[in-house]
Design a protein around this motif. Structure first.
Motif, mmCIF file in Angstrom:
data_model
loop_
_atom_site.group_PDB
_atom_site.id
_atom_site.type_symbol
_atom_site.label_atom_id
_atom_site.label_comp_id
_atom_site.label_asym_id
_atom_site.label_seq_id
_atom_site.Cartn_x
_atom_site.Cartn_y
_atom_site.Cartn_z
ATOM 1 N N ALA A 191 19.842 13.805 77.988
ATOM 2 C CA ALA A 191 18.723 14.660 78.379
ATOM 3 C C ALA A 191 17.583 14.562 77.386
ATOM 4 N N HIS A 192 17.910 14.511 76.108
ATOM 5 C CA HIS A 192 16.871 14.374 75.082
ATOM 6 C C HIS A 192 16.192 13.011 75.189
ATOM 7 N N ALA A 193 16.995 11.951 75.369
ATOM 8 C CA ALA A 193 16.436 10.598 75.423
ATOM 9 C C ALA A 193 15.512 10.420 76.620
ATOM 10 N N PHE A 194 15.862 11.052 77.752
ATOM 11 C CA PHE A 194 15.078 10.884 78.973
ATOM 12 C C PHE A 194 14.163 12.084 79.249
ATOM 13 N N ARG A 195 14.082 12.986 78.275
ATOM 14 C CA ARG A 195 13.165 14.126 78.323
ATOM 15 C C ARG A 195 13.380 15.001 79.563
ATOM 16 N N LEU A 196 14.640 15.282 79.823
ATOM 17 C CA LEU A 196 14.973 16.198 80.904
ATOM 18 C C LEU A 196 14.871 17.634 80.405
ATOM 19 N N ASP A 197 14.626 18.551 81.320
ATOM 20 C CA ASP A 197 14.545 19.974 81.006
ATOM 21 C C ASP A 197 15.878 20.608 81.386
ATOM 22 N N LEU A 198 16.728 20.866 80.385
ATOM 23 C CA LEU A 198 18.037 21.454 80.658
ATOM 24 C C LEU A 198 17.903 22.967 80.828
ATOM 25 N N ALA A 199 18.385 23.459 81.954
ATOM 26 C CA ALA A 199 18.346 24.893 82.252
ATOM 27 C C ALA A 199 19.766 25.436 82.145
ATOM 28 N N PRO A 200 20.075 26.190 81.079
ATOM 29 C CA PRO A 200 21.455 26.637 80.869
ATOM 30 C C PRO A 200 21.875 27.728 81.845
ATOM 31 N N VAL A 201 23.125 27.623 82.295
ATOM 32 C CA VAL A 201 23.730 28.615 83.180
ATOM 33 C C VAL A 201 24.881 29.263 82.416
ATOM 34 N N PRO A 202 24.909 30.597 82.302
ATOM 35 C CA PRO A 202 26.007 31.247 81.578
ATOM 36 C C PRO A 202 27.361 30.849 82.170
ATOM 37 N N VAL A 203 28.394 30.863 81.318
ATOM 38 C CA VAL A 203 29.729 30.504 81.782
ATOM 39 C C VAL A 203 30.619 31.730 81.826
ATOM 40 N N THR A 204 31.565 31.691 82.753
ATOM 41 C CA THR A 204 32.588 32.720 82.855
ATOM 42 C C THR A 204 33.915 32.095 82.453
ATOM 43 N N ALA A 205 35.002 32.818 82.640
ATOM 44 C CA ALA A 205 36.316 32.284 82.281
ATOM 45 C C ALA A 205 36.737 31.135 83.181
ATOM 46 N N ASP A 206 36.149 31.046 84.383
ATOM 47 C CA ASP A 206 36.572 30.040 85.362
ATOM 48 C C ASP A 206 35.507 29.005 85.690
ATOM 49 N N GLY A 207 34.314 29.158 85.134
ATOM 50 C CA GLY A 207 33.271 28.197 85.479
ATOM 51 C C GLY A 207 31.892 28.801 85.296
ATOM 52 N N PRO A 208 30.865 28.105 85.800
ATOM 53 C CA PRO A 208 29.499 28.612 85.650
ATOM 54 C C PRO A 208 29.281 29.886 86.451
ATOM 55 N N ASP A 209 28.356 30.710 85.978
ATOM 56 C CA ASP A 209 27.965 31.926 86.699
ATOM 57 C C ASP A 209 27.121 31.490 87.900
ATOM 58 N N LEU A 210 27.735 31.499 89.076
ATOM 59 C CA LEU A 210 27.075 30.940 90.253
ATOM 60 C C LEU A 210 25.950 31.829 90.775
ATOM 61 N N ASP A 211 25.981 33.123 90.487
ATOM 62 C CA ASP A 211 24.850 33.982 90.851
ATOM 63 C C ASP A 211 23.605 33.546 90.077
ATOM 64 N N THR A 212 23.784 33.263 88.776
ATOM 65 C CA THR A 212 22.661 32.786 87.967
ATOM 66 C C THR A 212 22.194 31.422 88.452
ATOM 67 N N LEU A 213 23.130 30.535 88.782
ATOM 68 C CA LEU A 213 22.764 29.219 89.296
ATOM 69 C C LEU A 213 21.959 29.344 90.586
ATOM 70 N N GLU A 214 22.356 30.246 91.446
ATOM 71 C CA GLU A 214 21.630 30.461 92.700
ATOM 72 C C GLU A 214 20.200 30.919 92.429
ATOM 73 N N ARG A 215 20.050 31.867 91.504
ATOM 74 C CA ARG A 215 18.701 32.353 91.181
ATOM 75 C C ARG A 215 17.860 31.249 90.555
ATOM 76 N N LEU A 216 18.474 30.461 89.692
ATOM 77 C CA LEU A 216 17.755 29.356 89.057
ATOM 78 C C LEU A 216 17.230 28.375 90.097
ATOM 79 N N CYS A 217 18.091 27.997 91.030
ATOM 80 C CA CYS A 217 17.687 27.033 92.057
ATOM 81 C C CYS A 217 16.642 27.615 92.999
ATOM 82 N N ALA A 218 16.666 28.941 93.162
ATOM 83 C CA ALA A 218 15.688 29.579 94.046
ATOM 84 C C ALA A 218 14.312 29.707 93.399
ATOM 85 N N THR A 219 14.271 29.718 92.064
ATOM 86 C CA THR A 219 13.003 29.964 91.370
ATOM 87 C C THR A 219 12.411 28.727 90.697
#
Length: 445
Positions: A191-219
């Motif tokens: 990501a650094h080499a190709f200058r991507l914008d990494l948008a972090p998603v909080p993690v839970t015990a079982d995986g990414p917080d999908l509510d946050t991922l949904e909001r991120l993709c919507a905005t």
């Protein structure tokens, strides 16, 4: 011309840190406290700390303050693999090996030497791999629940190269990629080499917080989701079926590609179906044979939607032209004759044993990890400092990774990532005992 006041203050604090007058782990004044002490504006104090952080001299922790870093820990520690002294134990990187692997290679080399197509292995190969090699990989993937044909497979120089050609071919500088708040450092490097914008998603015990991922993709216009649903590195979770289904639904609703990294998936028996099995039209499945066979065998592969195969093929041409035919031929022989299946089963048993040792020797420190994983995530006691602890362990000839290489947020947790597969069991046990002792001592320092 005199340097600006803020620059003078940066230089003075940097000198104090480098000389040891400000000790590693020391808490610096708050921004407001520094401003009052030095007679500067709060915004200037913020600028001072930001510059010191850029220089690698301090770390800022949300809700806790600004701390002096241990500068004896080299920059890039946990990302860049350096030579380790012969008397040191490397818990930073995994290169698990089993007895007899060298004999397997000797036998395979003799077989290749006696084969009729040896001369052809010395020539240029198709950029995405020979048809027979891609067919071997396709047969292997059926045991992973992935039914695909050889036309959708590209052979790469390891899983990291597979990720690199995926990024190179399909993403542009500035593209937003959703990633877990803790993720694989090799993707951060890309990501650094190709200058991507990494948008972090909080993690839970079982995986990414999908509510946050949904909001991120919507905005935001998220171009890709990078995920490790089966045996996450570094946290070791396996994403449940329902969450996999929802992640795919989010991707279909908002349009990003899904990059599925399955490098450690072989360690999980009977995992849920991979994302590519559910959504082959939007998912790029990336894996390799370095972890399950040998780290020096740099053979990986990408399973891709047909529409992007030509772009990936051009990226292979631009980077390596083709994967070395000799190593690919050996790897595919082992895929076809069951050697890989046997090695994977033995490594799952080995990893389970090492996890049990880690849980025993790190008792009381709450290690996090999958029962058959080759690594553990070790959150540290409240007052411990990961960089200070890493430096203390280095003096004991033990190399570990802090959370920093894995973190995509501005807040870096105080934690260690311990690789369990790079030393024998007796030495692993005694080394983990030392890690536990020094972690407890550091917390009470």
């Amino acid at each position: 011309m005199a340097a600006p006041r803020y620059k003078q203050l940066v230089d003075a604090l940097a000198a104090d840190i480098r000389s040891g007058r400000l000790a590693a782990g020391a808490r610096l004044p708050t921004h407001r406290g520094l401003a009052a002490r030095e007679g500067i504006a709060v915004v200037t104090a913020t600028r001072v700390y930001a510059e010191l952080e850029t220089m690698g001299l301090v770390s800022r922790e949300q809700g806790r303050g600004t701390f002096v870093r241990d500068i004896t820990v080299p920059a890039g520690h946990g990302i860049d693999q350096r030579a380790v002294a012969t008397d040191a134990v490397d818990l930073s990187f995994n290169y698990p090996a089993l007895p007899g692997q060298a004999d397997l290679l000797r036998h395979a080399l003799r077989e290749v030497a006696g084969s009729g197509d040896l001369d052809s292995l010395l020539r240029y190969q198709p950029h995405r791999g020979r048809p027979q090699d891609r067919a071997s990989i396709a047969r292997h993937l059926r045991s992973r629940g992935i039914v695909t044909d050889a036309e959708r497979i590209l052979v790469a120089g390891g899983a990291q190269h597979g990720l690199a050609i995926t990024v190179m071919a399909l993403l542009d500088a500035g593209d937003v990629v959703a990633v877990d708040a803790l993720t694989y450092p090799g993707f951060k490097v890309l990501a650094h080499a190709f200058r991507l914008d990494l948008a972090p998603v909080p993690v839970t015990a079982d995986g990414p917080d999908l509510d946050t991922l949904e909001r991120l993709c919507a905005t935001r216009r998220v171009r890709a989701i990078y995920t490790m649903p089966t045996l996450h590195n570094p946290l070791g979770w396996v994403m449940p079926v329902a969450d996999r289904t929802r992640l795919i639904e989010i991707a279909r609703r908002h349009g990003p590609l899904v990059i599925e990294d399955a490098s450690y998936a072989y360690l999980v028996e009977d995992p849920p179906p991979p994302l590519v099995a559910t959504a082959p039209d939007i998912t790029l499945y990336v894996s390799g044979l370095s972890k399950n066979i040998a780290t020096g065998l740099r053979v990986g592969f990408v399973v891709a939607p047909p529409s992007v195969v030509p772009s990936l093929e051009r990226a292979i041409r631009a980077t390596t032209w083709n994967t070395p035919a000799l190593t690919t031929a050996i790897a595919c022989r082992w895929l076809d004759d069951g050697t890989v299946d046997g090695l994977e089963a033995r490594k799952r048993d080995d990893a389970r044993t090492r996890q049990a040792v880690a849980r025993e020797e790190l008792a009381g420190l709450r290690p996090v990890g999958h029962p058959s994983s080759y690594f553990v995530w070790l959150p540290l006691p409240e007052d411990a400092r990961a960089d200070r602890l890493t430096a203390a362990l280095a003096r004991q000839h033990i190399s570990v990774s802090t959370a920093e290489p894995y973190t995509t947020t501005t807040h870096t947790p105080q934690a260690l990532r311990l690789a369990l597969g790079s030393t024998d069991l007796d030495r692993l046990r005694s080394t983990l005992r030392t890690v536990r002792r020094i972690a407890i001592e550091d917390a009470h320092a």
